[in-house]
Structure formats: structure tokens, C-alpha cells
Design a protein around this motif. Structure first.
Motif, PDB file in Angstrom:
ATOM      1  N   SER A 131       0.809  -1.219   0.000  1.00  0.00           N
ATOM      2  CA  SER A 131       0.000   0.000   0.000  1.00  0.00           C
ATOM      3  C   SER A 131       0.838   1.264   0.000  1.00  0.00           C
ATOM      4  O   SER A 131       0.373   2.315  -0.454  1.00  0.00           O
ATOM      5  N   PRO A 135      -0.122   0.922  -5.557  1.00  0.00           N
ATOM      6  CA  PRO A 135      -1.377   0.272  -5.978  1.00  0.00           C
ATOM      7  C   PRO A 135      -2.219   1.129  -6.912  1.00  0.00           C
ATOM      8  O   PRO A 135      -2.803   0.612  -7.864  1.00  0.00           O
ATOM      9  N   GLU A 136      -2.267   2.452  -6.678  1.00  0.00           N
ATOM     10  CA  GLU A 136      -3.067   3.309  -7.554  1.00  0.00           C
ATOM     11  C   GLU A 136      -2.473   3.388  -8.954  1.00  0.00           C
ATOM     12  O   GLU A 136      -3.193   3.521  -9.952  1.00  0.00           O
ATOM     13  N   ARG A 139      -3.779   0.382 -10.760  1.00  0.00           N
ATOM     14  CA  ARG A 139      -5.200   0.556 -11.090  1.00  0.00           C
ATOM     15  C   ARG A 139      -5.368   1.494 -12.280  1.00  0.00           C
ATOM     16  O   ARG A 139      -6.193   1.240 -13.165  1.00  0.00           O
ATOM     17  N   TYR A 143      -5.046  -2.527 -14.160  1.00  0.00           N
ATOM     18  CA  TYR A 143      -4.908  -3.727 -13.337  1.00  0.00           C
ATOM     19  C   TYR A 143      -6.051  -3.782 -12.322  1.00  0.00           C
ATOM     20  O   TYR A 143      -6.389  -2.781 -11.702  1.00  0.00           O
ATOM     21  N   ASP A 145      -7.899  -5.366  -8.882  1.00  0.00           N
ATOM     22  CA  ASP A 145      -7.620  -5.975  -7.584  1.00  0.00           C
ATOM     23  C   ASP A 145      -8.173  -7.400  -7.547  1.00  0.00           C
ATOM     24  O   ASP A 145      -9.324  -7.640  -7.882  1.00  0.00           O
ATOM     25  N   THR A 146      -7.354  -8.333  -7.103  1.00  0.00           N
ATOM     26  CA  THR A 146      -7.823  -9.711  -6.953  1.00  0.00           C
ATOM     27  C   THR A 146      -7.698 -10.209  -5.523  1.00  0.00           C
ATOM     28  O   THR A 146      -8.180 -11.288  -5.198  1.00  0.00           O
ATOM     29  N   ARG A 148      -6.014  -9.099  -1.178  1.00  0.00           N
ATOM     30  CA  ARG A 148      -5.171  -8.270  -0.340  1.00  0.00           C
ATOM     31  C   ARG A 148      -4.799  -9.061   0.909  1.00  0.00           C
ATOM     32  O   ARG A 148      -5.552  -9.912   1.368  1.00  0.00           O
ATOM     33  N   HIS A 159      -1.360  -5.599  -1.808  1.00  0.00           N
ATOM     34  CA  HIS A 159      -2.423  -5.673  -2.810  1.00  0.00           C
ATOM     35  C   HIS A 159      -1.982  -6.560  -3.973  1.00  0.00           C
ATOM     36  O   HIS A 159      -0.850  -6.455  -4.449  1.00  0.00           O
ATOM     37  N   HIS A 160      -2.892  -7.385  -4.468  1.00  0.00           N
ATOM     38  CA  HIS A 160      -2.609  -8.260  -5.606  1.00  0.00           C
ATOM     39  C   HIS A 160      -3.464  -7.832  -6.793  1.00  0.00           C
ATOM     40  O   HIS A 160      -4.667  -7.567  -6.643  1.00  0.00           O
ATOM     41  N   PHE A 161      -2.848  -7.789  -7.967  1.00  0.00           N
ATOM     42  CA  PHE A 161      -3.515  -7.269  -9.166  1.00  0.00           C
ATOM     43  C   PHE A 161      -3.386  -8.242 -10.343  1.00  0.00           C
ATOM     44  O   PHE A 161      -2.450  -9.049 -10.396  1.00  0.00           O
ATOM     45  N   GLU A 259     -13.975  -2.030  -6.736  1.00  0.00           N
ATOM     46  CA  GLU A 259     -13.037  -1.794  -5.634  1.00  0.00           C
ATOM     47  C   GLU A 259     -13.171  -0.359  -5.111  1.00  0.00           C
ATOM     48  O   GLU A 259     -13.434   0.575  -5.855  1.00  0.00           O
TER      49      GLU A 259
END
Length: 260
Positions: A131, A135-136, A139, A143, A145-146, A148, A159-161, A259
Motif C-alpha cells: 500500500s 497500488p493506484e 489501477r 490492473y 484488484d484480486t 489483499r 495488494h494483488h492485481f 473496488e
């Protein structure tokens, strides 16, 4: 720094403890390049056999992928390391030198990596980002989000993407299905079967949860497109299964989510 004596003090003879073989030795060490190389080779071979990747083209073999940016003086400006395996690609590390940030190098690294992954036959990318990292950024670059993981030092989150390399990420649809199973055994068989149809329509089951009494399930599902979702709903196999179950067919409330 661990000395030779320190390492020896942390050796354990498995035969005198939990191990089964007399004379087997368990050692707790720091870096072990020989061990890392051996485990990498053994697990790659195991993974290829388990997935069938070993039977595919050479491009299916696991391979490193890196992108390097240097300035006029040959100094490193930015870089990315990752991997490809079968139709999957992943990112390990991304870094941009502090004095060259906000120049768009992160996005250029991603685009170059995705282009090379496509050239190798990959259809999807994955990456993890703390974080306090970016992460942004992921996104913004399509990508999704899958998952966290909480508990990262400092109160942060991992975070996982995931990103499709063959469909438009903006068209992706994420759903939560609250599924009631009037008849548990038949309902579970139905869900097992219809969830197995998702891949035919660009859908993926991200999570499947179940209450203690077994009468309710929660499914987190992602489709590449809304058309794929509509095609899944109209799939003849799914329709026939529901008709065969009649009143015992599961009842689902489906919510479209995103998300936050």
C-alpha cells in the motif's frame, strides 16, 4: 553476520528429532544460492508437469523478463524485472530513480513489459504492490484488484492485481453472488458444474465461500466483458441443469461491485 560457528550451532540432526532418516541434517541458513537454484529447477519441472506447460511450445517454459532504462551517462534511470510462463506473465520489481520520477517512466516500463509478454504468447499479467508503493499506479493502468493481505509491517497492506492482455480492462465486470441452496448436495453439484463453465465465457471465480450450515455460498466472480456474463447466463448447459433441478435449484442474488 552469521559466522561458521553460529551456523554450526543452528544445525540439527534430523535422526535425533522429527526426521525419519538417521544422519539427516537440517540447517537454518541465510542466503544459499545453490539451494535456490536447485529448488527453482525442481519446482519449475514439477509445475510444468502439473500444468502441461512442458508439453507446449518453448515459449511455455518459465523465462525471465526485464526492462532497463539508462541515461546518456549510462546510469540507471528505471527498471523492471518479471517473468513469463505459459500464457501468464508477472512483475517482480519496478523502480524509478527519485530524480526522474513523474516523467512517465513507470507507465513506459509497463507498456514495454506487456508488449513483450504478448510477443511471448501471454494473455494475462499479475503483480503485487504494498500500500505504500504503487497500488493506484497499477489501477490507473488497467490492473484489477484480486486480493489483499493485511499485516504488513507498519500497518500496511499487500495488494494483488491482475490484467488481461487480450481484452479491454475497462470492460471488465465484477460480481458478488449470494447463493441460497435449498437442497445442499444437489445445489453444490450444480454450482460445481456451472462455475466450471465460467472460463468459456471469459469469467473467473476469484473466491468461493460457504456458511457453516452449507445452505449459503458467496461467489466473487469476474468477467472480461458484460457480453461474456450474458452468454454465461444463457449457456444451454446451465439452463438445462436449472430445469432439471426444478424447485431445488439454487437461488442467487447478484450484485455488481467495484473496488473502493
Amino acid at each position: 553476520m552469521t559466522t561458521g560457528n553460529d551456523t554450526a550451532a543452528r544445525d540439527a540432526t534430523a535422526g535425533s528429532g522429527d526426521g525419519d532418516g538417521d544422519g539427516d541434517t537440517l540447517r537454518v541458513l541465510g542466503a544459499d544460492e545453490e539451494l535456490a537454484a536447485r529448488l527453482d529447477a525442481e519446482l519449475t519441472a514439477f509445475n510444468n508437469r502439473a500444468t502441461g506447460a512442458a508439453d507446449e511450445a518453448d515459449e511455455a517454459d518459465e523465462a525471465d523478463l526485464s526492462v532497463r532504462v539508462t541515461d546518456a551517462a549510462g546510469e540507471l534511470v528505471a527498471g523492471l524485472t518479471g517473468w513469463t510462463w505459459g500464457d501468464c506473465a508477472g512483475i517482480n520489481m519496478v523502480w524509478v530513480r527519485e530524480d526522474r520520477r513523474a516523467e512517465g517512466w513507470g507507465g513506459r516500463l509497463l507498456r514495454a513489459t506487456e508488449e513483450e509478454a504478448r510477443r511471448r504468447g501471454c494473455t494475462q499479467m499479475s503483480v503485487a504492490s504494498f500500500s505504500f508503493q504503487a497500488p493506484e499506479f497499477y489501477r490507473r493502468n488497467g490492473y484489477l484488484d484480486t486480493g489483499r493481505r493485511e499485516g504488513i509491517p507498519g500497518g500496511h497492506v499487500d495488494h494483488h492485481f491482475w490484467k488481461s492482455l487480450v481484452t479491454d480492462p475497462a470492460a471488465a465486470l465484477r460480481l458478488v453472488a449470494l447463493v441460497e441452496l435449498p437442497e445442499v448436495e444437489g445445489g453444490r453439484r450444480y454450482e460445481d458444474t456451472v462455475l466450471g463453465l465460467l472460463g468459456r465465457h471469459g469469467g473467473r471465480l476469484e473466491r468461493r465461500l460457504r456458511t457453516g450450515d452449507g445452505h449459503t455460498e458467496v461467489h466473487l466472480i469476474r468477467f472480461d466483458t458484460r457480453d461474456g456474463y450474458d452468454a454465461f447466463l444463457a449457456a444451454p448447459e446451465r439452463v438445462a441443469l436449472r430445469a432439471a433441478l426444478g424447485d431445488a435449484a439454487p437461488a442467487a442474488r447478484v450484485l455488481e461491485v467495484h473496488e473502493v
